[in-house]
Design an enzyme around this catalytic site. Structure first.
Site, mmCIF file in Angstrom:
data_model
loop_
_atom_site.group_PDB
_atom_site.id
_atom_site.type_symbol
_atom_site.label_atom_id
_atom_site.label_comp_id
_atom_site.label_asym_id
_atom_site.label_seq_id
_atom_site.Cartn_x
_atom_site.Cartn_y
_atom_site.Cartn_z
ATOM 1 N N MET A 30 -49.682 43.316 -50.214
ATOM 2 C CA MET A 30 -49.996 44.735 -50.372
ATOM 3 C C MET A 30 -48.804 45.594 -49.946
ATOM 4 S SD MET A 30 -54.025 45.157 -49.592
ATOM 5 C CE MET A 30 -53.909 45.166 -47.825
ATOM 6 N N HIS A 37 -44.444 38.261 -44.380
ATOM 7 C CA HIS A 37 -44.408 38.240 -45.854
ATOM 8 C C HIS A 37 -43.138 37.532 -46.348
ATOM 9 C CE1 HIS A 37 -46.787 42.121 -45.210
ATOM 10 N NE2 HIS A 37 -47.602 41.422 -45.952
HETATM 11 P P1 AMP Z 1 -51.109 41.540 -46.981
HETATM 12 O O1 AMP Z 1 -49.928 42.322 -47.458
HETATM 13 O O2 AMP Z 1 -51.576 41.920 -45.617
HETATM 14 O O3 AMP Z 1 -52.215 41.468 -47.993
HETATM 15 O O4 AMP Z 1 -50.600 40.063 -46.827
HETATM 16 C C1 AMP Z 1 -50.028 39.366 -47.904
HETATM 17 C C2 AMP Z 1 -49.894 37.917 -47.552
HETATM 18 O O5 AMP Z 1 -49.065 37.778 -46.395
HETATM 19 C C3 AMP Z 1 -51.240 37.258 -47.195
HETATM 20 O O6 AMP Z 1 -51.270 35.955 -47.752
HETATM 21 C C4 AMP Z 1 -51.202 37.205 -45.684
HETATM 22 O O7 AMP Z 1 -51.978 36.160 -45.137
HETATM 23 C C5 AMP Z 1 -49.724 36.974 -45.448
HETATM 24 N N1 AMP Z 1 -49.351 37.386 -44.079
HETATM 25 C C6 AMP Z 1 -49.583 38.596 -43.522
HETATM 26 N N2 AMP Z 1 -49.148 38.600 -42.241
HETATM 27 C C7 AMP Z 1 -48.647 37.359 -42.001
HETATM 28 C C8 AMP Z 1 -48.061 36.717 -40.861
HETATM 29 N N3 AMP Z 1 -47.908 37.360 -39.712
HETATM 30 N N4 AMP Z 1 -47.645 35.447 -40.991
HETATM 31 C C9 AMP Z 1 -47.805 34.775 -42.164
HETATM 32 N N5 AMP Z 1 -48.349 35.308 -43.275
HETATM 33 C C10 AMP Z 1 -48.772 36.587 -43.191
#
Ligand code: AMP
Length: 287
Positions: A30, A37
């Site tokens: 997102m 990320h």
């Molecule tokens: P989001 O932008 O929050 O929807 O996250 C996008 C992707 O990044 C999702 O698969 C999350 O699980 C992953 N993600 C977010 N924060 C972390 C983190 N601290 N470590 C590893 N992966 C992450």
């Protein structure tokens, strides 16, 4: 690196890459990208020739009282970070590109067996919103591989189950949680925390590790442990949402008879909702 906003354009690009026999990896996000990320992009390079990161704040996975309108948007900084990580294409569609008829979709994808618990209990429409948009992204990009963080463990399980049940020929990869030096799992929502809240936030991970150690040391009344830890989370300055010891594979409430365990926590600091988890094998002497 190119940033593409139209479905037809990204499909043309993928068609051309496929003609060159390239494999495709998708990193759904997102935006407001942090090192967590970027670690997904780096890991995807080990699996696929072409790495596509999608940036889309999905309205369908937010409920009306949540932070959809204020969710941080940092496209230029995101582009720079992705360029530096060797990402090939950004797919950043508008909401109308993804939901031309609005978000009162006639088709929704729900993984019922893994919903209604943990985040699915406190955010009833969230996981259906995620599964639906990821299905759309999969149908648009048709990747060979897609990667998701273990931070959102329930989400990863939902996507894995969905791919199996709906015969999606996509390798779903789970990636380790990236944390800051204090142990706080990186999250775009950490930006919302005040200075004081930033001091409190890492306690969530400390509490998870403390309970994990208690189990490894022989503590076997999981339900009592959950109850007591909810109080500790509250005393630490959070408003706890859930703290639950479950099995890694089925997400069922775990007992001492279970071997592969996961402990899940969600708690609010002010209006900011933080989640974290630890996964581990309970040792033989306890079973
Ligand atoms: P989001 O932008 O929050 O929807 O996250 C996008 C992707 O990044 C999702 O698969 C999350 O699980 C992953 N993600 C977010 N924060 C972390 C983190 N601290 N470590 C590893 N992966 C992450």
């Amino acid at each position: 690196m190119q940033t593409i906003s139209k479905i037809a354009d990204i499909r043309d690009i993928i068609k051309a890459e496929r003609k060159k026999d390239k494999t495709i990896g998708l990193v759904p996000t997102m935006g407001n990208l942090h090192a967590g990320h970027i670690s997904l992009v780096e890991q995807m390079h080990q699996h696929a020739d072409i790495v596509i990161t999608s940036i889309f704040v999905n309205p369908l996975q937010f409920s009306p009282n949540e932070d959809f309108d204020t969710y941080p948007k940092t496209m230029q900084a995101d582009q720079e970070k992705l360029e530096a990580a060797g990402n090939h294409y950004i797919f950043a569609p508008s909401a109308t590109e993804i939901y031309p008829e609005g978000t009162t979709s006639k088709t929704l994808v729900s993984v019922n067996a893994l919903d209604g618990i943990l985040c699915g209990k406190s955010r009833p429409t969230h996981l259906t919103g995620v599964a639906t948009v990821v299905t759309k992204l999969f149908n648009i990009i048709m990747p060979d591989h897609a990667i998701f963080g273990l931070k959102d463990y329930q989400q990863l399980m939902v996507i894995k189950q969905m791919a199996i049940d709906l015969c999606m020929p996509i390798n779903i990869i789970g990636a380790p949680i990236v944390r800051d030096d204090a142990g706080l799992a990186l999250s775009s929502r950490n930006n919302y925390l005040s200075g004081e809240q930033q001091q409190i936030a890492p306690r969530l991970n400390q509490i998870l590790n403390f309970v994990k150690q208690a189990i490894l040391d022989g503590e076997n009344n999981f339900r009592e442990l959950e109850k007591q830890t909810m109080l500790i989370i509250e005393e630490s300055g959070f408003k706890p949402d859930y703290f639950e010891i479950r099995t890694q594979n089925t997400l069922k409430s775990a007992t001492i008879a279970d071997h592969k365990l996961a402990i899940f926590v969600a708690a609010f600091l002010g209006k900011t909702r933080l989640i974290d988890n630890v996964r581990f094998e309970n040792n033989e002497k306890n079973n």
